[in-house]
Design a protein around this motif. Structure first.
Motif, PDB file in Angstrom:
ATOM      1  N   LEU A   1       0.823  -1.204   0.000  1.00 56.64           N
ATOM      2  CA  LEU A   1       0.000   0.000   0.000  1.00 56.64           C
ATOM      3  C   LEU A   1       0.864   1.263   0.000  1.00 56.64           C
ATOM      4  CD1 LEU A   1      -2.809  -1.114   2.473  1.00 56.64           C
ATOM      5  CD2 LEU A   1      -3.054  -0.732   0.006  1.00 56.64           C
ATOM      6  N   THR A   2       2.003   1.219   0.702  1.00 57.55           N
ATOM      7  CA  THR A   2       2.918   2.363   0.687  1.00 57.55           C
ATOM      8  C   THR A   2       3.491   2.575  -0.707  1.00 57.55           C
ATOM      9  OG1 THR A   2       3.477   2.015   3.015  1.00 57.55           O
ATOM     10  CG2 THR A   2       5.009   3.331   1.698  1.00 57.55           C
ATOM     11  N   THR A   3       3.808   1.472  -1.399  1.00 57.78           N
ATOM     12  CA  THR A   3       4.272   1.556  -2.788  1.00 57.78           C
ATOM     13  C   THR A   3       3.206   2.185  -3.676  1.00 57.78           C
ATOM     14  OG1 THR A   3       5.708  -0.385  -2.531  1.00 57.78           O
ATOM     15  CG2 THR A   3       5.045   0.202  -4.779  1.00 57.78           C
ATOM     16  N   ALA A   4       1.941   1.757  -3.464  1.00 58.85           N
ATOM     17  CA  ALA A   4       0.834   2.324  -4.244  1.00 58.85           C
ATOM     18  C   ALA A   4       0.694   3.815  -3.985  1.00 58.85           C
ATOM     19  CB  ALA A   4      -0.465   1.594  -3.897  1.00 58.85           C
ATOM     20  N   LEU A   5       0.775   4.207  -2.720  1.00 56.24           N
ATOM     21  CA  LEU A   5       0.619   5.618  -2.375  1.00 56.24           C
ATOM     22  C   LEU A   5       1.721   6.456  -3.020  1.00 56.24           C
ATOM     23  CD1 LEU A   5      -0.911   7.764  -0.767  1.00 56.24           C
ATOM     24  CD2 LEU A   5       0.538   7.218   1.204  1.00 56.24           C
TER      25      LEU A   5
ATOM     26  N   MET B   1      -6.149   8.966  -2.192  1.00 58.62           N
ATOM     27  CA  MET B   1      -7.217   8.945  -1.183  1.00 58.62           C
ATOM     28  C   MET B   1      -7.651   7.512  -0.869  1.00 58.62           C
ATOM     29  SD  MET B   1     -11.077  10.227  -1.778  1.00 58.62           S
ATOM     30  CE  MET B   1     -11.126   8.998  -3.092  1.00 58.62           C
ATOM     31  N   ILE B   2      -7.904   6.708  -1.909  1.00 64.31           N
ATOM     32  CA  ILE B   2      -8.341   5.323  -1.700  1.00 64.31           C
ATOM     33  C   ILE B   2      -7.269   4.539  -0.932  1.00 64.31           C
ATOM     34  CG2 ILE B   2      -8.966   3.175  -2.843  1.00 64.31           C
ATOM     35  CD1 ILE B   2     -11.113   5.272  -3.068  1.00 64.31           C
ATOM     36  N   THR B   3      -6.009   4.754  -1.306  1.00 65.27           N
ATOM     37  CA  THR B   3      -4.913   4.022  -0.652  1.00 65.27           C
ATOM     38  C   THR B   3      -4.744   4.465   0.794  1.00 65.27           C
ATOM     39  OG1 THR B   3      -3.822   3.911  -2.813  1.00 65.27           O
ATOM     40  CG2 THR B   3      -2.513   3.324  -0.890  1.00 65.27           C
ATOM     41  N   LEU B   4      -4.876   5.760   1.060  1.00 67.30           N
ATOM     42  CA  LEU B   4      -4.794   6.244   2.440  1.00 67.30           C
ATOM     43  C   LEU B   4      -5.913   5.648   3.299  1.00 67.30           C
ATOM     44  CD1 LEU B   4      -3.870   9.951   1.723  1.00 67.30           C
ATOM     45  CD2 LEU B   4      -2.544   8.404   3.182  1.00 67.30           C
TER      46      LEU B   4
ATOM     47  N   ASP C   1      -7.502  11.298   8.134  1.00 61.15           N
ATOM     48  CA  ASP C   1      -7.606  12.746   7.985  1.00 61.15           C
ATOM     49  C   ASP C   1      -7.113  13.185   6.610  1.00 61.15           C
ATOM     50  OD1 ASP C   1      -8.679  13.039  10.499  1.00 61.15           O
ATOM     51  OD2 ASP C   1      -6.809  13.723  11.441  1.00 61.15           O
ATOM     52  N   HIS C   2      -5.982  12.611   6.181  1.00 60.86           N
ATOM     53  CA  HIS C   2      -5.457  12.951   4.857  1.00 60.86           C
ATOM     54  C   HIS C   2      -6.399  12.478   3.755  1.00 60.86           C
ATOM     55  CE1 HIS C   2      -1.045  13.144   6.485  1.00 60.86           C
ATOM     56  NE2 HIS C   2      -1.744  14.223   6.764  1.00 60.86           N
ATOM     57  N   ALA C   3      -6.946  11.266   3.919  1.00 67.07           N
ATOM     58  CA  ALA C   3      -7.866  10.716   2.910  1.00 67.07           C
ATOM     59  C   ALA C   3      -9.122  11.573   2.797  1.00 67.07           C
ATOM     60  CB  ALA C   3      -8.234   9.277   3.260  1.00 67.07           C
TER      61      ALA C   3
ATOM     62  N   LEU D   1     -11.681  16.843  -3.945  1.00 58.91           N
ATOM     63  CA  LEU D   1     -12.244  16.318  -5.186  1.00 58.91           C
ATOM     64  C   LEU D   1     -13.728  16.625  -5.313  1.00 58.91           C
ATOM     65  CD1 LEU D   1     -10.454  12.846  -5.249  1.00 58.91           C
ATOM     66  CD2 LEU D   1     -10.076  14.725  -6.848  1.00 58.91           C
ATOM     67  N   GLY D   2     -14.377  16.925  -4.199  1.00 64.56           N
ATOM     68  CA  GLY D   2     -15.799  17.216  -4.217  1.00 64.56           C
ATOM     69  C   GLY D   2     -16.655  16.019  -4.561  1.00 64.56           C
ATOM     70  N   SER D   3     -16.171  14.806  -4.233  1.00 71.51           N
ATOM     71  CA  SER D   3     -16.889  13.580  -4.565  1.00 71.51           C
ATOM     72  C   SER D   3     -17.699  13.105  -3.370  1.00 71.51           C
ATOM     73  CB  SER D   3     -15.905  12.477  -4.981  1.00 71.51           C
ATOM     74  OG  SER D   3     -16.571  11.231  -5.060  1.00 71.51           O
ATOM     75  N   ALA D   4     -19.031  13.146  -3.491  1.00 70.18           N
ATOM     76  CA  ALA D   4     -19.887  12.689  -2.399  1.00 70.18           C
ATOM     77  C   ALA D   4     -19.694  11.198  -2.139  1.00 70.18           C
ATOM     78  CB  ALA D   4     -21.353  12.982  -2.722  1.00 70.18           C
ATOM     79  N   VAL D   5     -19.473  10.411  -3.206  1.00 69.97           N
ATOM     80  CA  VAL D   5     -19.261   8.969  -3.035  1.00 69.97           C
ATOM     81  C   VAL D   5     -18.036   8.707  -2.175  1.00 69.97           C
ATOM     82  CG1 VAL D   5     -18.582   6.846  -4.218  1.00 69.97           C
ATOM     83  CG2 VAL D   5     -20.417   8.229  -5.139  1.00 69.97           C
ATOM     84  N   ASP D   6     -16.929   9.363  -2.518  1.00 68.77           N
ATOM     85  CA  ASP D   6     -15.695   9.100  -1.783  1.00 68.77           C
ATOM     86  C   ASP D   6     -15.752   9.658  -0.366  1.00 68.77           C
ATOM     87  OD1 ASP D   6     -14.221   7.669  -3.758  1.00 68.77           O
ATOM     88  OD2 ASP D   6     -14.018   9.532  -4.871  1.00 68.77           O
TER      89      ASP D   6
END
Length: 301
Positions: free
Chosen positions: A138-142, A155-158, A179-181, A188-193
């Motif tokens: 996950l750190t590699t992905a981030l 955001m998803i990875t965090l 908090d960061h996510a 992004l203004g994404s209600a889903v996320d």
């Protein structure tokens, strides 16, 4: 056009609109992809199914689109929607790694797709209990998402790193990641996320025994998920509220919320089916608690 707009709909929290338009396209096309448009057709199926828009062609048949690739995908977001729609390979983390190695062979040094693969591998490792390997992946992905400037992937990875830290009983790290996510979701203004991040934080707080804060997060997630047309987050937010009620001893309210959570949009795709299974298990626990006359402890949440 559905394929081209898919990532935008997800980034903007407009899955309901995307699902309705994708379903309209499928109603005209039928059950078979037009020649040369297998990826685009699969994205129509995924968008329609994930928005809970009713009967669509079988998801399982769309999975083979990725397996048949002999070139980089024209629609890279197909890889993500395929994962949450049809689930990881049956062999777990090892088979995820095999799939991603094959994709890396096809796409070469594509940093975004490789970051997406590391996120998928890390999530599979986390769910199989291999926490240190999950953290590395996950750190590699981030790192990969950040280097490409992708706030959504970061955001998803965090969020996944926050869950992992909570499971490893590191509340400070979990809070920092979440908090960061959540900050990125708001940018992004994404209600889903935002709904997804609130739900994730609610689950973390539930495990920590902070029922009031968890309830607030689940309630906020429910409102946002309803607004954006994300049936699995509507269901999981209601399920979270049911868990809060259950742990407070209000078994009748917990049962009502679980039964509401089972209505609509959860069958026929991987994440929805997984959520449904969790809710059914919780209903069995509620029945046992009703027989025993006492709610379960927070450790059983």
């Amino acid at each position: 056009m559905v394929a081209a707009l898919s990532f935008y709909w997800w980034l903007r929290g407009m899955r309901g609109e995307g699902g309705r338009l994708a379903a309209d396209v499928l109603a005209l096309l039928g059950a078979e992809a037009p020649a040369g448009l297998g990826e685009e057709f699969a994205l129509c199926v995924y968008n329609a199914s994930l928005a809970g828009t009713g009967h669509v062609p079988a998801l399982g048949t769309q999975r083979s689109v990725i397996r048949r690739l002999d070139r980089p995908p024209r629609q890279p977001f197909l890889l993500y929607l395929s994962g949450i729609s049809t689930g990881p390979p049956s062999g777990g983390a090892e088979h995820v790694d095999e799939l991603m190695q094959e994709l890396r062979r096809l796409v070469g040094p594509d940093e975004w797709i490789n970051a997406l693969g590391a996120m998928g591998s890390g999530s599979a490792l986390m769910w199989s209990g291999r926490w240190e390997q999950a953290r590395v992946a996950l750190t590699t992905a981030l790192d990969g998402f950040r280097s490409t400037g992708d706030r959504w992937g970061s955001m998803i990875t965090l969020g996944a790193l926050g869950e992992l830290a909570a499971w490893q009983r590191d509340p400070e790290a979990a809070s920092t990641h979440m908090d960061h996510a959540m900050g990125l979701a708001e940018e992004l203004g994404s209600a889903v996320d935002q709904a997804d991040m609130l739900r994730t934080r609610g689950e973390i707080r539930l495990r920590a025994g902070d029922l009031t804060a968890a309830g607030d997060d689940f309630a906020g997630a429910l409102l946002l998920a309803q607004r954006s047309g994300a049936p699995e987050f509507v269901a999981s937010a209601r399920f979270g509220l049911a868990q809060v009620a259950r742990l407070r001893g209000d078994l009748a309210e917990a049962r009502r919320l679980c039964e509401e959570a089972l209505v609509g949009g959860l069958t026929g795709w991987y994440v929805g089916d997984a959520t449904r299974s969790e809710i059914i298990l919780a209903l069995e626990q509620i029945t046992d608690a009703e027989k025993d006359g006492a709610p379960p402890s927070a450790d059983g949440a």
